[in-house]
Design an enzyme around this catalytic site. Structure first.
Site, short mmCIF file in Angstrom:
data_model
loop_
_atom_site.label_atom_id
_atom_site.label_comp_id
_atom_site.label_asym_id
_atom_site.label_seq_id
_atom_site.Cartn_x
_atom_site.Cartn_y
_atom_site.Cartn_z
CG HIS A 271 -2.95 -4.49 -8.38
ND1 HIS A 271 -4.16 -4.45 -7.85
CD2 HIS A 271 -2.38 -5.57 -7.64
CE1 HIS A 271 -4.57 -5.15 -6.73
NE2 HIS A 271 -3.31 -5.89 -6.62
CB THR B 19 7.19 -19.05 -18.67
OG1 THR B 19 7.55 -20.19 -18.89
CG2 THR B 19 7.72 -17.93 -19.87
CD GLN C 6 -3.10 -0.68 -0.11
OE1 GLN C 6 -2.99 0.67 -0.60
NE2 GLN C 6 -3.83 -1.41 -0.39
CB CYS D 71 -8.69 -9.11 0.25
SG CYS D 71 -6.96 -8.62 -0.93
#
Length: 379
Positions: A200, A236, A178, A322
């Site tokens: 994000h 990957t 945050q 969340c």
């Protein structure tokens, strides 16, 4: 629409999206491949690692790419526990950690580890002395969030780090998810061993993040496979997402230097005007909080306020994204001594550098309208 839920996720910058598309179109080779196409992708990864390390004030070799905050926190905590269980089995954390920290620790409790929660004061801040008091001879890890995701409270990271220097067998992990792009953090100066970031939250793309791991520190990997990220995080690499994350981090840091004071002024004005409204209780104490988060309750269930403001074209959230659908009171507010019924009414407003004073005025007007409507309904 006015978007004020930036602590849940941010809108990717246009330049970030353009980077992501360009890399996927022109440099889509596997970075682990031996051919030139793979070499070009690997070079982009190296450049992104160097850029991110420079912005974070650390070495490129101390940056490990992940899928975001949850993976980074789990890797730091479980990787430490698995690697250093021979030293001890005790972990210390605050009572206001993100679920990706607290639930990871509780899972370790089920595997025989001892977990201690350090309380917070009415501002949601831990005492560094209380952290020290929680340490035992078996302690191997202290994990403390930098900026709380619900009320914005900032923890005394540097003070805790200095204390932990006296305990060389204890590692120090900080969840900086945050705080990144909003609150500066001196990783080396705070004696941090592990630090989590998620793209994000600073206008990058979901599914990308990175973990700082102090040079010389060993961790057990959570994912086994091809040995990518120097065998710590197999899989990957998301080359395009990582390149986009580096651009987002650079832009976020630039905007922080230019706009942090303005963001804080908007946040403080909102706190003052909301706090002056009858029936509203503001839970964020500005002098102890990051500049982009404020939390308040208004005598109605949090989801009622969220949906009412959405009808007015304003997007906010209840508690943490969340856990916002669980219909339970805020764990953070309870830890701050706020009654359960009030914690169920809490909502969070979180700003970005794109938000304006006009957005703040619109929020105030919409909250006032909602409060009047509620009072009329209640007669």
């Amino acid at each position: 629409m006015i978007y004020l839920d930036n602590s849940a996720t941010t809108k990717p910058y246009d330049e970030v999206l353009q980077s992501f598309v360009k890399v996927n179109q022109e440099y889509y080779g596997n970075p682990s491949s031996l051919h030139n196409w793979g070499g070009k992708a690997e070079k982009l990864l190296s450049q992104a690692r160097e850029q991110i390390a420079g912005l974070a004030g650390v070495k490129p070799g101390e940056i490990y790419f992940t899928s975001g905050g949850t993976e980074g926190n789990n890797l730091a905590i479980k990787g430490t526990a698995l690697t250093y269980k021979g030293r001890g089995n005790h972990i210390v954390l605050s009572s206001v950690e993100h679920p990706s920290v607290s639930e990871a620790c509780e899972q370790l409790r089920g595997l025989g580890f001892d977990i201690s929660y350090v309380p917070v004061n009415e501002a949601g801040v831990v005492s560094a002395e209380d952290v020290e008091a929680a340490i035992t001879e078996q302690t191997i890890l202290v994990t403390i969030i930098h900026v709380n995701n619900e009320v914005g409270s900032m923890q005394p990271i540097k003070k805790i780090g200095k204390i932990l220097r006296r305990f060389p067998k204890i590692l120090f992990h900080v969840d900086h998810v945050q705080g990144a792009g909003k609150v500066p953090l001196d990783i080396h100066g705070s004696f941090i061993d592990l630090c989590t970031f998620s793209a994000h939250k600073f206008h990058g793309l979901k599914g990308t993040g990175f973990l700082y791991v102090r040079e010389g520190l060993r961790l057990k990997p959570l994912l086994s496979g091809g040995g990518q990220e120097r065998k710590l995080r197999s899989g990957t690499e998301n080359t395009a997402g990582i390149v986009a994350m580096a651009k987002a981090f650079r832009m976020a840091e630039q905007k922080r230097r230019e706009g942090a004071d303005r963001m804080k002024e908007i946040r403080d004005e909102l706190i003052g005007r909301l706090g002056a409204m009858q029936g509203i209780e503001v839970h964020t104490i500005p002098e102890y909080a990051a500049p982009h988060i404020l939390n308040f309750s208004a005598g109605m269930k949090g989801e009622v306020m969220v949906h009412a403001l959405e009808e007015e074209g304003i997007i906010i959230s209840t508690t943490s994204a969340c856990s916002s659908k669980e219909q339970t009171g805020s764990k953070t507010l309870k830890a701050m001594g706020i009654e359960d019924n009030i914690s169920r009414e809490a909502v969070r407003v979180s700003l970005s550098y794109e938000n304006t004073r006009q957005d703040a005025e619109a929020l105030i007007a919409a909250v006032q309208k909602t409060m009047i409507r509620l009072q009329n309904v209640m007669g």
